[in-house]
Design a protein around this motif. Sequence first.
Motif, PDB file in Angstrom:
ATOM      1  N   VAL A  71       0.872  -1.169   0.000  1.00 17.55           N
ATOM      2  CA  VAL A  71       0.000   0.000   0.000  1.00 17.55           C
ATOM      3  C   VAL A  71       0.909   1.219   0.000  1.00 17.55           C
ATOM      4  N   ASP A  72       0.581   2.191  -0.855  1.00 18.92           N
ATOM      5  CA  ASP A  72       1.403   3.398  -0.954  1.00 18.92           C
ATOM      6  C   ASP A  72       0.697   4.519  -0.199  1.00 18.92           C
ATOM      7  N   TRP A  73       1.277   4.960   0.939  1.00 16.84           N
ATOM      8  CA  TRP A  73       0.656   6.004   1.746  1.00 16.84           C
ATOM      9  C   TRP A  73       1.221   7.387   1.400  1.00 16.84           C
ATOM     10  N   TYR A  74       1.595   7.601   0.155  1.00 18.03           N
ATOM     11  CA  TYR A  74       2.111   8.883  -0.302  1.00 18.03           C
ATOM     12  C   TYR A  74       1.131  10.000   0.036  1.00 18.03           C
ATOM     13  N   PRO A  75       1.526  11.181   0.505  1.00 15.67           N
ATOM     14  CA  PRO A  75       2.900  11.633   0.708  1.00 15.67           C
ATOM     15  C   PRO A  75       3.410  11.422   2.143  1.00 15.67           C
ATOM     16  N   SER A  76       2.698  10.699   3.007  1.00 17.10           N
ATOM     17  CA  SER A  76       3.192  10.540   4.376  1.00 17.10           C
ATOM     18  C   SER A  76       4.346   9.534   4.420  1.00 17.10           C
ATOM     19  N   GLU A  77       5.131   9.621   5.448  1.00 17.93           N
ATOM     20  CA  GLU A  77       6.287   8.722   5.619  1.00 17.93           C
ATOM     21  C   GLU A  77       6.136   7.955   6.917  1.00 17.93           C
ATOM     22  N   PRO A  78       6.529   6.699   7.063  1.00 16.21           N
ATOM     23  CA  PRO A  78       7.092   5.865   6.006  1.00 16.21           C
ATOM     24  C   PRO A  78       6.055   5.562   4.932  1.00 16.21           C
ATOM     25  N   ARG A  79       6.508   5.612   3.706  1.00 17.24           N
ATOM     26  CA  ARG A  79       5.585   5.647   2.587  1.00 17.24           C
ATOM     27  C   ARG A  79       4.936   4.290   2.299  1.00 17.24           C
ATOM     28  N   PHE A  80       5.752   3.248   2.192  1.00 16.89           N
ATOM     29  CA  PHE A  80       5.207   1.966   1.728  1.00 16.89           C
ATOM     30  C   PHE A  80       4.888   1.046   2.892  1.00 16.89           C
ATOM     31  N   GLN A  81       3.771   0.324   2.726  1.00 16.84           N
ATOM     32  CA  GLN A  81       3.407  -0.715   3.692  1.00 16.84           C
ATOM     33  C   GLN A  81       3.360  -2.024   2.919  1.00 16.84           C
ATOM     34  N   ILE A  82       4.258  -2.949   3.231  1.00 16.80           N
ATOM     35  CA  ILE A  82       4.251  -4.257   2.573  1.00 16.80           C
ATOM     36  C   ILE A  82       3.471  -5.216   3.483  1.00 16.80           C
ATOM     37  N   TRP A 148       9.231  -0.223 -19.540  1.00 14.32           N
ATOM     38  CA  TRP A 148       8.207   0.702 -19.033  1.00 14.32           C
ATOM     39  C   TRP A 148       8.808   1.645 -18.002  1.00 14.32           C
ATOM     40  N   LYS A 149       8.388   2.911 -18.067  1.00 19.81           N
ATOM     41  CA  LYS A 149       8.907   3.889 -17.111  1.00 19.81           C
ATOM     42  C   LYS A 149       7.907   4.059 -15.975  1.00 19.81           C
ATOM     43  N   GLY A 150       8.385   4.022 -14.738  1.00 21.37           N
ATOM     44  CA  GLY A 150       7.522   4.281 -13.587  1.00 21.37           C
ATOM     45  C   GLY A 150       6.825   3.026 -13.083  1.00 21.37           C
ATOM     46  N   HIS A 151       6.110   3.194 -11.986  1.00 28.26           N
ATOM     47  CA  HIS A 151       5.451   2.068 -11.327  1.00 28.26           C
ATOM     48  C   HIS A 151       3.984   2.412 -11.139  1.00 28.26           C
ATOM     49  N   PRO A 152       3.082   1.792 -11.896  1.00 26.48           N
ATOM     50  CA  PRO A 152       1.711   2.287 -12.052  1.00 26.48           C
ATOM     51  C   PRO A 152       0.889   2.372 -10.770  1.00 26.48           C
ATOM     52  N   LEU A 153       1.118   1.538  -9.774  1.00 22.78           N
ATOM     53  CA  LEU A 153       0.245   1.586  -8.603  1.00 22.78           C
ATOM     54  C   LEU A 153       0.723   2.579  -7.549  1.00 22.78           C
ATOM     55  N   ARG A 154       1.805   3.294  -7.800  1.00 22.41           N
ATOM     56  CA  ARG A 154       2.184   4.369  -6.898  1.00 22.41           C
ATOM     57  C   ARG A 154       1.161   5.486  -7.002  1.00 22.41           C
ATOM     58  N   LYS A 155       0.941   6.163  -5.861  1.00 22.32           N
ATOM     59  CA  LYS A 155      -0.105   7.186  -5.857  1.00 22.32           C
ATOM     60  C   LYS A 155       0.297   8.413  -6.655  1.00 22.32           C
ATOM     61  N   ASP A 156       1.601   8.631  -6.861  1.00 23.60           N
ATOM     62  CA  ASP A 156       2.014   9.821  -7.621  1.00 23.60           C
ATOM     63  C   ASP A 156       2.232   9.493  -9.096  1.00 23.60           C
ATOM     64  N   TYR A 157       1.766   8.344  -9.540  1.00 23.21           N
ATOM     65  CA  TYR A 157       1.870   7.990 -10.960  1.00 23.21           C
ATOM     66  C   TYR A 157       0.722   8.676 -11.706  1.00 23.21           C
ATOM     67  N   PRO A 158       0.977   9.372 -12.807  1.00 25.71           N
ATOM     68  CA  PRO A 158      -0.109  10.098 -13.487  1.00 25.71           C
ATOM     69  C   PRO A 158      -1.151   9.132 -14.051  1.00 25.71           C
ATOM     70  N   VAL A 159      -2.432   9.425 -13.779  1.00 23.73           N
ATOM     71  CA  VAL A 159      -3.491   8.520 -14.212  1.00 23.73           C
ATOM     72  C   VAL A 159      -3.939   8.826 -15.633  1.00 23.73           C
ATOM     73  N   GLU A 160      -3.975  10.111 -15.990  1.00 24.58           N
ATOM     74  CA  GLU A 160      -4.461  10.442 -17.320  1.00 24.58           C
ATOM     75  C   GLU A 160      -3.426  11.267 -18.088  1.00 24.58           C
ATOM     76  N   GLY A 161      -3.318  11.035 -19.362  1.00 32.10           N
ATOM     77  CA  GLY A 161      -2.446  11.799 -20.233  1.00 32.10           C
ATOM     78  C   GLY A 161      -0.975  11.494 -20.027  1.00 32.10           C
ATOM     79  N   TYR A 162      -0.149  12.213 -20.795  1.00 36.18           N
ATOM     80  CA  TYR A 162       1.287  12.032 -20.678  1.00 36.18           C
ATOM     81  C   TYR A 162       1.814  12.950 -19.599  1.00 36.18           C
TER      82      TYR A 162
END
Lengths: 163, 422
Positions: A71-82, A148-162
């Motif tokens: 789970v990506d809790w962006y922008p809070s830290e610690p960010r990732f929860q495995i 592929w560039k980037g990691h799609p399930l991160r919360k800061d990954y752009p959802v629409e457009g380039y």
Amino acid sequence: MYDPASAIKGKQAVFEAHPENTAVKALADLATDAKFDRAELTLTVARENIVAAAKAVQQAGYNFLEDVTAVDWYPSEPRFQISYSILSHKLKERVRLVVRLDGEDAALDSITSVWPSANFYEREVFDLFGVHFGGHPNLRRIMMPEDWKGHPLRKDYPVEGYR
Amino acid sequence: MTPPVEELTGVAAIDPGIDDLIANSARNRQNPPSKDQTMIINMGPQHPSTHGVLRLVIEVDGETIVGLAPDIGYLHTGIEKTCEAKFYQQVVPMTDRIDYLCPMTNNLAYALAVEKLLGLEIPERAQYLRVLFNELTRIQSHLVWLGTHAMDIGALTVFLYCFREREDLLRIFEAVAGQRMMTSYVRVGGLSLEPPRDIYEKIRTFLKNFPAHVDEYEGLLQTNPIWMNRLKGVGYLSAEDAIALGVTGPPLRASGVDFDVRRDMPYSGYEKFQFNVPVSDVGDVWARYIVRMQEFRESVKICLQALDGLPEGHIVADAPKIILPNREQMKTQMESLIHHFKIVTEGFGVPAGEATSSVEAPHGMMNYYVVSDGTAKPYRVHMRNPGFATLQALETMCKGRLLADVVAVIGSIDIVLGEIDR
């Protein structure tokens, strides 16, 4: 309806409420935090200890690794929860192990030496979240193309457009 | 390897004789083959026996498999990401698309996870109907498995028969949910519609005729020596390997592990039903076939119990802020109109926390992991689908066997690529 006050939070409280639980006993030393909420036991471990914790619950009878996800809790830290979901066929119980990781240095040890099935699960987390698993035999992308560039399930990954 | 031209002269070189052949094969058996003796074969991404877009990179020595690596990742539906942009109730139609052979099971697994987060109490009638339609979905999914598995091996008649019976089930689903495949019938908090009154008689007729059809399939297949020889002793998986590699469902039980989520960790009122869990300790393709054929009969038993014990009552929970009011209420009561407007435009908030639901899908154990941050949209939805883990065991099952056995083994683990590649 669900009452948030019914959850038992904190290592001390959980360990007092469920002293006979096999996973609680096995991780008495390794767990740093614990939660018992909606009839589900969640134990937090430090990232250096994940392999030791996995071995400990496996020896305690939790023989089946169901899932590894993040789970990506962006922008809070610690960010990732495995989250590791582990089941016991005999006890008919499951326990969730949780590791929290900072966004800067998202890396932890692979548990493929304990459960070979972690191979695909960890590759999926690596592919979609960009979390690195040290000691994994074949840490490559599994769903997205290799270039592929980037990691799609991160919360800061752009959802629409380039970007 | 092509021998040099001068070696081809002379009878002995062209026809090396049976002794040389035996010596060669013995040498190949004793020493592991080196890289220049093996060949890479790509099976798929559009091979008919891979049941979707799956590419298998197979390393063969002659016809013997020495290595196998699945290459998934062609669908890119991005379904988990899309779920994060929807209201909780709007995710239900997304879950249909994960595994198009068992949409109701996916709906149920998702609904159970959200209901756990909400702490909702589901009426007994809704629980019985959920069990009934889940078991019908299991029969439907197993029918597609049996038909396509038999077709992969070369028995086309069974395929046609299975799809004939599946059609009856799809008509039932259409009458109940308004859709043949993407049913979206189970909702958070209950079911979407009360089934029509005459549907129970149709289901009873189907269940009465179905065991005879199963006998018919068994008669066709189990008297067929080709079918028996292609299945028996092929794709062996031990219980230890199955657990280590994350295998669930019928392949796990065919390897001798007696675990079924419906019986051992009951959900949706399964503890009220009497049924057996078929287990075999043989661990080959044949055992997986036998386990699923017995599951047909057990599912019929569960469906009959659900029909006989179906209680009267509501099909949705008593939670006006979560469940849409029915049309009549909405037109006559101001409160209901407000709730309707609020639910449709704003969704409903779910208390923060995380929950895992686990159900026994036709292909194995299916988990939904839903994380809520207290808003009306799920913060994270993760699906643990059985096929993804079972695919890891494919190499163990196929190593040392012939290339043609891959087809039989893939059929026996019953994969749907929609659930593997997300």
